[in-house]
Design a protein around this motif. Structure first.
Motif, mmCIF file in Angstrom:
data_model
loop_
_atom_site.group_PDB
_atom_site.id
_atom_site.type_symbol
_atom_site.label_atom_id
_atom_site.label_comp_id
_atom_site.label_asym_id
_atom_site.label_seq_id
_atom_site.Cartn_x
_atom_site.Cartn_y
_atom_site.Cartn_z
ATOM 1 N N MET A 245 82.526 2.116 39.359
ATOM 2 C CA MET A 245 82.925 2.750 40.619
ATOM 3 C C MET A 245 83.355 4.198 40.342
ATOM 4 O O MET A 245 84.137 4.449 39.430
ATOM 5 C CB MET A 245 84.074 1.966 41.262
ATOM 6 N N SER A 246 82.844 5.132 41.124
ATOM 7 C CA SER A 246 83.151 6.546 40.909
ATOM 8 C C SER A 246 84.554 6.873 41.405
ATOM 9 O O SER A 246 85.192 6.100 42.119
ATOM 10 C CB SER A 246 82.140 7.428 41.645
ATOM 11 N N GLU B 189 84.691 6.877 45.153
ATOM 12 C CA GLU B 189 84.692 5.514 45.680
ATOM 13 C C GLU B 189 86.090 4.904 45.610
ATOM 14 O O GLU B 189 86.553 4.258 46.560
ATOM 15 C CB GLU B 189 83.707 4.642 44.908
ATOM 16 N N GLN C 245 79.847 14.954 43.558
ATOM 17 C CA GLN C 245 79.640 13.526 43.806
ATOM 18 C C GLN C 245 79.002 13.259 45.173
ATOM 19 O O GLN C 245 78.559 12.146 45.450
ATOM 20 C CB GLN C 245 80.962 12.766 43.692
ATOM 21 N N LEU D 5 73.801 10.908 44.996
ATOM 22 C CA LEU D 5 73.470 9.821 45.919
ATOM 23 C C LEU D 5 72.247 9.060 45.418
ATOM 24 O O LEU D 5 72.217 7.821 45.444
ATOM 25 C CB LEU D 5 73.221 10.374 47.322
ATOM 26 N N ARG E 25 73.235 6.762 42.656
ATOM 27 C CA ARG E 25 73.967 5.581 43.131
ATOM 28 C C ARG E 25 73.027 4.569 43.761
ATOM 29 O O ARG E 25 73.194 3.351 43.568
ATOM 30 C CB ARG E 25 75.051 5.999 44.143
ATOM 31 N N ARG E 26 72.051 5.044 44.513
ATOM 32 C CA ARG E 26 71.085 4.127 45.118
ATOM 33 C C ARG E 26 70.254 3.416 44.043
ATOM 34 O O ARG E 26 69.954 2.227 44.164
ATOM 35 C CB ARG E 26 70.180 4.888 46.091
ATOM 36 N N ALA F 221 71.244 2.846 40.937
ATOM 37 C CA ALA F 221 72.133 1.928 40.240
ATOM 38 C C ALA F 221 72.353 0.655 41.052
ATOM 39 O O ALA F 221 72.392 -0.449 40.498
ATOM 40 C CB ALA F 221 73.465 2.610 39.957
ATOM 41 N N SER F 222 72.498 0.801 42.358
ATOM 42 C CA SER F 222 72.723 -0.367 43.211
ATOM 43 C C SER F 222 71.498 -1.265 43.276
ATOM 44 O O SER F 222 71.602 -2.440 43.619
ATOM 45 C CB SER F 222 73.121 0.065 44.631
ATOM 46 N N ASN G 15 78.215 7.765 51.189
ATOM 47 C CA ASN G 15 77.340 6.593 51.079
ATOM 48 C C ASN G 15 75.934 6.831 51.589
ATOM 49 O O ASN G 15 74.974 6.239 51.076
ATOM 50 C CB ASN G 15 77.943 5.405 51.837
#
Length: 226
Positions: free
Chosen positions: A1-2, A5, A90, A96, A99-100, A102-103, A195
């Protein structure tokens, strides 16, 4: 978690505590005033319900006080916004995108390339605008609500003994709700930027906490009345 976040989670939690405790405090009285069975049920256990209402009042003023604290080392509405501004990287398109990915466990989703074309990358002025929006309500808090928090909740100021009604007389339900809404809106705008890479307006986000709290509280009180 950043870091953002984590910060967003903690700030959102503080706003939720303030809103939930206020609306529970408000609606216990409102529900009982409009329902004889509920009123009688509360009267049968008045000591316990008075303790609960008092605890909700303390929780509300404590959370609101933390959100408007002047200590720059604390998590407040202002430090939340300023920390986001400092961490602009960030909120960038590459961040972004990462993060996408990674998710999705490193697999590039089919939608991502097209989605990134419409991503908005915030600038410092976007966060400064949020800070400006907080300003007028911060002044209202300092004038009408901080004295209650400081003289009655956090401390028992001897000078206020017998005069607490004069402090509460300066408060307004509509004013409190407006303060809670702007605090919520700041979180919602930042969430959309972080997000989804979307720039939204404060007025795009409405605080729905009262309807959730009222529905849950009414369900509980019906069981008590039964």
């Amino acid at each position: 978690m950043s870091a953002i976040e984590e910060l967003l989670k903690e700030y959102r939690g503080e706003v939720n505590v303030a809103a939930s405790s206020f609306y529970a405090w408000k609606n216990i009285n409102n529900l009982a005033a409009n329902d004889t069975a509920l009123f009688q049920a509360l009267q049968r256990n008045a000591l316990s319900w008075n303790l609960i209402v008092h605890a909700l009042q303390i929780a509300f003023f404590s959370a609101l006080g933390r959100l408007f604290d002047r200590d720059k080392r604390s998590l407040t509405a202002r430090t939340f916004i300023s920390q986001c501004e400092v961490a602009l990287s960030q909120f960038s398109k590459p961040a972004l995108e990462a993060r996408r990915l990674a998710s999705n466990h490193g697999v590039r989703p089919d939608y991502l390339d097209g989605y990134l074309l419409g991503v908005y990358e915030p600038v410092a002025a976007d966060f400064q605008a949020l800070a400006d929006a907080i300003g007028p309500w911060e002044a209202v808090y300092n004038t009408n609500y901080q004295p209650i928090r400081n003289k009655l909740i956090a401390h028992k100021d001897v000078a206020t003994i017998g005069g607490k009604d004069s402090l509460f007389a300066k408060t307004k339900i509509e004013e409190v709700e407006a303060i809670l809404e702007i605090l919520h809106q700041v979180a919602a705008v930042v969430e959309q930027l972080f997000n989804n890479g979307r720039l939204t307006n404060l007025i795009d986000h409405k605080l729905r906490e009262e309807e959730y709290v009222r529905r849950d509280l009414e369900s509980l009180l019906r069981k008590v009345a039964a």
